[in-house]
Design a protein around this motif. Structure first.
Motif, short mmCIF file in Angstrom:
data_model
loop_
_atom_site.label_atom_id
_atom_site.label_comp_id
_atom_site.label_asym_id
_atom_site.label_seq_id
_atom_site.Cartn_x
_atom_site.Cartn_y
_atom_site.Cartn_z
N SER A 83 0.85 -1.19 0.00
CA SER A 83 0.00 0.00 0.00
C SER A 83 0.88 1.24 0.00
O SER A 83 1.96 1.26 0.59
CB SER A 83 -0.91 0.00 1.23
OG SER A 83 -1.57 1.23 1.35
N LEU A 95 -0.13 1.33 7.27
CA LEU A 95 -1.00 1.57 8.43
C LEU A 95 -0.16 1.85 9.67
O LEU A 95 0.74 1.08 10.02
CB LEU A 95 -1.88 0.33 8.66
CG LEU A 95 -2.83 -0.02 7.52
CD1 LEU A 95 -3.58 -1.30 7.86
CD2 LEU A 95 -3.81 1.12 7.26
N PRO A 101 -3.50 -4.27 -2.35
CA PRO A 101 -3.94 -2.93 -1.95
C PRO A 101 -4.31 -2.08 -3.17
O PRO A 101 -3.75 -2.23 -4.25
CB PRO A 101 -2.72 -2.36 -1.22
CG PRO A 101 -1.98 -3.56 -0.72
CD PRO A 101 -2.19 -4.63 -1.76
N ALA A 154 -5.51 -6.44 7.03
CA ALA A 154 -5.76 -5.01 7.18
C ALA A 154 -5.04 -4.21 6.11
O ALA A 154 -5.57 -3.22 5.58
CB ALA A 154 -5.31 -4.56 8.57
N LEU A 155 -3.82 -4.62 5.75
CA LEU A 155 -3.06 -3.92 4.71
C LEU A 155 -3.78 -3.97 3.37
O LEU A 155 -3.90 -2.96 2.66
CB LEU A 155 -1.67 -4.55 4.58
CG LEU A 155 -0.78 -4.03 3.44
CD1 LEU A 155 -0.40 -2.59 3.69
CD2 LEU A 155 0.45 -4.90 3.29
N GLU A 165 -6.97 -4.46 2.88
CA GLU A 165 -8.27 -3.79 2.93
C GLU A 165 -8.15 -2.27 3.01
O GLU A 165 -9.12 -1.56 2.73
CB GLU A 165 -9.06 -4.29 4.15
CG GLU A 165 -9.50 -5.75 4.06
CD GLU A 165 -10.54 -5.95 2.98
OE1 GLU A 165 -11.30 -5.01 2.69
OE2 GLU A 165 -10.59 -7.05 2.41
N ASP A 166 -6.99 -1.76 3.40
CA ASP A 166 -6.83 -0.33 3.62
C ASP A 166 -7.12 0.48 2.36
O ASP A 166 -6.50 0.28 1.31
CB ASP A 166 -5.40 -0.03 4.09
CG ASP A 166 -5.18 1.45 4.34
OD1 ASP A 166 -6.08 2.09 4.89
OD2 ASP A 166 -4.11 1.96 3.94
N GLY A 167 -8.08 1.38 2.43
CA GLY A 167 -8.36 2.31 1.35
C GLY A 167 -9.26 1.80 0.26
O GLY A 167 -9.62 2.54 -0.66
#
Length: 580
Positions: A5, A9, A140, A363-364, A366-368
């Motif tokens: 990404s 985060l 990402p 989480a990485l 899913e970010d954004g």
């Protein structure tokens, strides 16, 4: 190139695992075999045509069959992947197309070959829509362009390997111990052969004619005279007995001529004919020519002389390497089954389903990303697709691109054989070079669309790489009109491949941008239209070639015009207008 990404985060103590790299790598592997199995038929086309007794028009229809069903099945196959998951469906797709690849090697005629290619096209249709869904789920948002380019590079690697590996394996499956003698059915175009015996190469034809019984020699001379008279009456495309007043040669007449050719197979002096000093020969023949004739085994001498006679009378006799195309198809089919197994073991539909993927990597990824609610799509978004002017322009751009690009993966080996007389191994090497160069275009295009998107926004970050690359391809095909030698022509074709592939990541990323949770269906829609262009291409180009009397310049003009349309259409696409 890291698939990370752009905005790490903060506050995460746990280091993300790297399972996404494995998923992208296995997705690339399926793309390798997607193109390897799709394009292996082009370098084998000449041998398939001779073995099954097909015309150029029938071979064009065989290529059309796979592209047509591939195009028409894009949307339903993409929807199935969206609905039932990439892991399950792509494993099934790889198994099915590998099965049809292997069964292609068992074809007995035009009908069975067409059926195998129809099934093959359907099986491959879901591959790229499913791959796009995996990229959307595992990468990402800001790295989708480069990830898409990596998967597409896998396809281009398969395309690069296909002509080279197919040519080499065909030769390997016909070892020197394979009988090299001619049968009556190995004389494919008897009238043309008779004419060639009397004209060129004279130093070889004279050997053949002088060894024939008087009655057979008289018959050959009559056929040669009739073929010459036919040519004087108008343009000839060497269509065998069409328009000839003489009856079809009997099996006995064919057997006599085949017998004379077999006598020459044992002639140690055939290699001394001046004609062979300037002719491009297969690698095996060139190697055998370096061995003193007294050191050759009887099998090696017959193989050498068979290859020499094939070089002198390429259109009129069956090629001994034609025995190798069937086992090659079977080998590729078996290898594909193994790839399907690896994919099933290493991939899951989403990061949160993979046992090796930790929460930080989830989480990485899913970010954004846009929140689509996680619900499975209810169906193909046909209404939004039909109402999207931007999507229609992308579809038109893909149609033009594929009409021009498909020449490289269908008729390029034929062009190298007919226009330049290159032997099988050299054809394989030169035909593979453009797709090798395409890798660089794919990687550069992925970087460019991501960089442009950050600099000028999604609208032009997707449109400019597609449009400008298509205009570059127009210039490359224009250069081919200059009657280039095969190596300069291959360089021009490499520019076409680089330009095409430079715009491909932006095309993929555009689909991911506008597709939302329907990305498989949306990519399938665009691929459907693009591959309708691919289906039309071999038939259209073969028709233009026949209508022009074999002028390849007409083919290059058509390909350049198709790329021009593609580039103009691409200027109007807008990735900010979502469909899904």
């Amino acid at each position: 190139m890291a698939i990370q990404s752009a905005n790490p985060l903060p506050g995460r103590d746990e280091q993300p695992t790297r399972v996404r790299y494995l998923v992208v790598a296995l997705t690339m592997l399926t793309a390798v075999f997607l193109y390897l199995d799709r394009l292996c038929i082009a370098p084998a086309e000449r041998f398939i045509k001779e073995d099954l007794g097909l015309s150029n028009g029938q071979i064009a229809l065989v290529m059309f069959a796979a592209f047509l069903t591939y195009a028409l099945a894009q949307v339903p196959a993409g929807f199935l992947s969206d609905r039932y998951g990439a892991r399950r469906m792509l494993t099934l797709y790889v198994l099915l197309w590998s099965l049809f690849t292997g069964l292609t090697g068992l074809a007995t005629g035009f009908v069975t070959l067409m059926l195998m290619r129809f099934g093959f096209g359907v099986a491959q249709a879901g591959a790229y829509p499913t791959c796009a869904g995996l990229v959307a789920n595992w990468v990402p948002l800001t790295a989708r362009g480069i990830a898409s380019s990596l998967v597409a590079v896998g396809g281009r690697f398969g395309g690069f390997v296909a002509p080279l590996l197919t040519a080499l394996l065909i030769v390997q499956f016909v070892p020197p111990a394979t009988p090299s003698r001619f049968g009556p059915d190995d004389l494919l175009d008897f009238p043309w052969l008779c004419q060639r015996f009397c004209e060129e190469p004279v130093d070889v034809g004279t050997r053949i004619l002088d060894g024939l019984p008087p009655q057979a020699k008289e018959r050959v001379l009559r056929y040669a005279k009739e073929v010459r008279a036919q040519k004087e009456r108008g343009p000839s495309k060497n269509q065998g007995l069409v328009g000839l007043s003489l009856p079809e040669p009997t099996a006995a007449e064919r057997a006599v001529v085949a017998g004379r050719l077999n006598e020459l197979l044992r002639d140690p002096a055939l290699r001394e004919a001046p004609y062979f000093r300037g002719v491009a020969l297969p690698r095996e023949a060139s190697a055998l020519l370096t061995v003193p004739v007294e050191q050759l085994s009887p099998e090696q001498l017959e193989r050498l002389n068979r290859l020499l006679l094939e070089a002198a009378y390429s259109q009129g006799v069956r090629k001994v390497y034609g025995l190798g195309w069937r086992p090659v198809m079977i080998v590729f089919g078996v290898a594909g089954v193994l790839v399907a197994g690896l994919f099933w073991l290493g991939v899951r539909d989403r990061p949160d389903q993979h046992p090796l993927c930790n929460a930080a990597e989830v989480a990485l990824v899913e970010d954004g990303r846009p929140r689509d609610g996680g619900a499975a799509p209810r169906g193909v978004p046909l209404g939004p697709l039909l109402r999207s002017g931007s999507m229609w322009l992308m579809c038109l751009s893909q149609v033009g691109t594929n009409i021009g690009w498909v020449f490289l993966v269908t008729w390029l080996p034929r062009y190298l054989a007919e226009a330049h007389g290159l032997p099988i191994e050299e054809r394989g090497v030169l035909a593979s070079m453009p797709l090798l160069v395409g890798w660089a275009g794919m990687l550069a295009g992925g970087w460019a669309t991501d960089r442009l998107t950050r600099a000028v926004g999604v609208r032009w970050g997707r449109a400019l790489p597609v449009a400008l690359s298509r205009f570059a391809a127009v210039g490359a095909y224009a250069a081919c009109l200059l009657d280039l030698n095969p190596y300069a022509a291959t360089l021009a074709f490499a520019v076409v491949a680089f330009a095409t592939d430079f715009g491909s990541p932006a095309t993929w990323a555009f689909t991911l941008d506008v597709g939302g949770r329907n990305v498989g269906s949306v990519l399938g829609w665009g691929n459907m239209w693009g591959n309708l262009g691919a289906a039309v291409s071999p038939v259209l180009l073969n028709g233009l070639l026949d209508a022009s009397g074999g002028k390849w310049e007409v083919v290059f003009l058509a390909c350049g015009a198709a790329f021009l349309v593609s580039g103009v259409a691409a200027l109007g696409i807008d990735a900010t207008k979502r469909i899904g």
